[in-house]
Design an enzyme around this catalytic site. Sequence first.
Site, short mmCIF file in Angstrom:
data_model
loop_
_atom_site.label_atom_id
_atom_site.label_comp_id
_atom_site.label_asym_id
_atom_site.label_seq_id
_atom_site.Cartn_x
_atom_site.Cartn_y
_atom_site.Cartn_z
N ARG A 137 4.76 49.45 90.61
CA ARG A 137 3.74 49.44 91.37
C ARG A 137 3.45 50.79 91.88
O ARG A 137 4.38 51.36 92.04
CB ARG A 137 3.74 48.34 92.47
CG ARG A 137 3.66 46.82 92.16
CD ARG A 137 3.73 45.96 93.19
NE ARG A 137 3.55 44.79 92.89
CZ ARG A 137 4.55 43.73 92.54
NH1 ARG A 137 5.84 44.60 92.77
NH2 ARG A 137 4.78 42.69 92.22
N LYS A 162 7.36 44.09 96.44
CA LYS A 162 6.40 43.07 96.93
C LYS A 162 7.45 41.49 97.19
O LYS A 162 7.98 41.08 96.13
CB LYS A 162 5.54 42.61 95.88
CG LYS A 162 4.53 41.68 96.45
CD LYS A 162 3.25 41.42 95.29
CE LYS A 162 2.14 40.86 95.82
NZ LYS A 162 0.91 40.65 94.70
N ARG A 271 0.51 49.78 84.88
CA ARG A 271 1.69 48.62 85.07
C ARG A 271 1.15 47.45 84.22
O ARG A 271 2.01 46.63 83.27
CB ARG A 271 1.62 48.20 86.46
CG ARG A 271 2.45 46.91 86.66
CD ARG A 271 2.39 46.56 88.23
NE ARG A 271 3.00 45.24 88.50
CZ ARG A 271 4.31 44.83 88.85
NH1 ARG A 271 5.15 45.80 88.53
NH2 ARG A 271 4.38 43.46 89.15
N HIS A 294 7.78 39.86 89.24
CA HIS A 294 6.99 38.46 89.31
C HIS A 294 7.94 37.37 89.75
O HIS A 294 8.90 36.97 89.38
CB HIS A 294 6.15 38.18 88.16
CG HIS A 294 5.07 39.12 87.78
ND1 HIS A 294 4.58 39.23 86.49
CD2 HIS A 294 4.46 39.92 88.42
CE1 HIS A 294 3.42 40.05 86.62
NE2 HIS A 294 3.65 40.44 87.71
N TYR A 303 -0.48 38.06 80.54
CA TYR A 303 -0.29 39.08 79.39
C TYR A 303 -0.45 38.57 77.96
O TYR A 303 -0.96 39.18 77.02
CB TYR A 303 0.78 40.04 79.72
CG TYR A 303 0.81 40.79 81.08
CD1 TYR A 303 -0.23 41.58 81.20
CD2 TYR A 303 1.64 40.50 82.06
CE1 TYR A 303 -0.38 42.33 82.69
CE2 TYR A 303 1.72 41.13 83.39
CZ TYR A 303 0.65 42.00 83.40
OH TYR A 303 0.37 42.74 84.60
#
Length: 320
Positions: A137, A162, A271, A294, A303
């Site tokens: 990110r 994150k 990304r 994730h 994706y």
Amino acid sequence: MARISALVEDVRRVLRTRHYSSRTETVYLGWIKRFILANRLRHPSEMGQREVEAFLTRLAVEGQVASSTQNQALSALLFLYRDVLRVRMDWMEEVVRAKRGRKLPVVLSGEEIRLLLAQLDGRAWLLASVLYGTGMRLMECLRLRVKDVDFARGEITVRDGKGGKDRRTVLPRSLVEPLQLEVERARILHASDLAAGFGAVWLPHALARKYVNGPREFGWQYVFPARNRSLDPRDDTERRHHVDAEFVSRALKQARNRAGIHKPVTAHTLRHSFATHLLEAGYDIRTIQELLGHKDVATTQIYTHVLNRGPNAVRSPLDR
């Protein structure tokens, strides 16, 4: 107005005590001030369910804001009442929320990536290349510390990503030399800062107390330091921060225009492209999930829809 000003300072103090990021502090204070202005400068302690519901509902219904925007405002007001004013807000779950739509990510083709990077040079090129080559990110990239780039192992450690999680991602071989030059540039800047009586970088949470000499050690410095020192708004200390996010955003926008790419291009587009191109190359989705950081593989599976492969793949009858 004095009460409002005092409240704003209370909010800022609690945010900093709980180690919220400066970006979150800016966003939360912005929404709280907007809420107060929308109610003609009434103090939040004099308002309650009706005013909060009306403000959030207007955002969702009249303002037609994105769900993420309304949820951001909701989080700010929850923090204000629950953590600063100490008021329970169980009814908040009944507030009308903006409907969250399901959108496919924007992905550049390999040729578009090549054209985009060809329009960049210097530091802008390196930052864009790192974003695409690692899947980080934007703020993870900008906050990268020297000690977390392992040239020998060919990997980068992302700290406090994150959800507060650490992870490792790949260091592209083609970027080893450019990144080493960038680190050397950071070393020279750091040496000049130390000679001028500065050189102490900001450390998160209590690390500055745990590692007393840490802020001045080179390993803790940013890989992408800002060109000039600036005053830290948290404590008015003059120090060198990392390069500003707007620098990357402007560079990508200009490069997109010059390359004749008609898709929107942001740091997050790179990304998305990283993940999609890895899937195209045959890498396992679980591996890509770990590289992206994730929490749930379902997030990574978006994706596969971009690829139009797997159980959802459809072949047009025209092509048969």
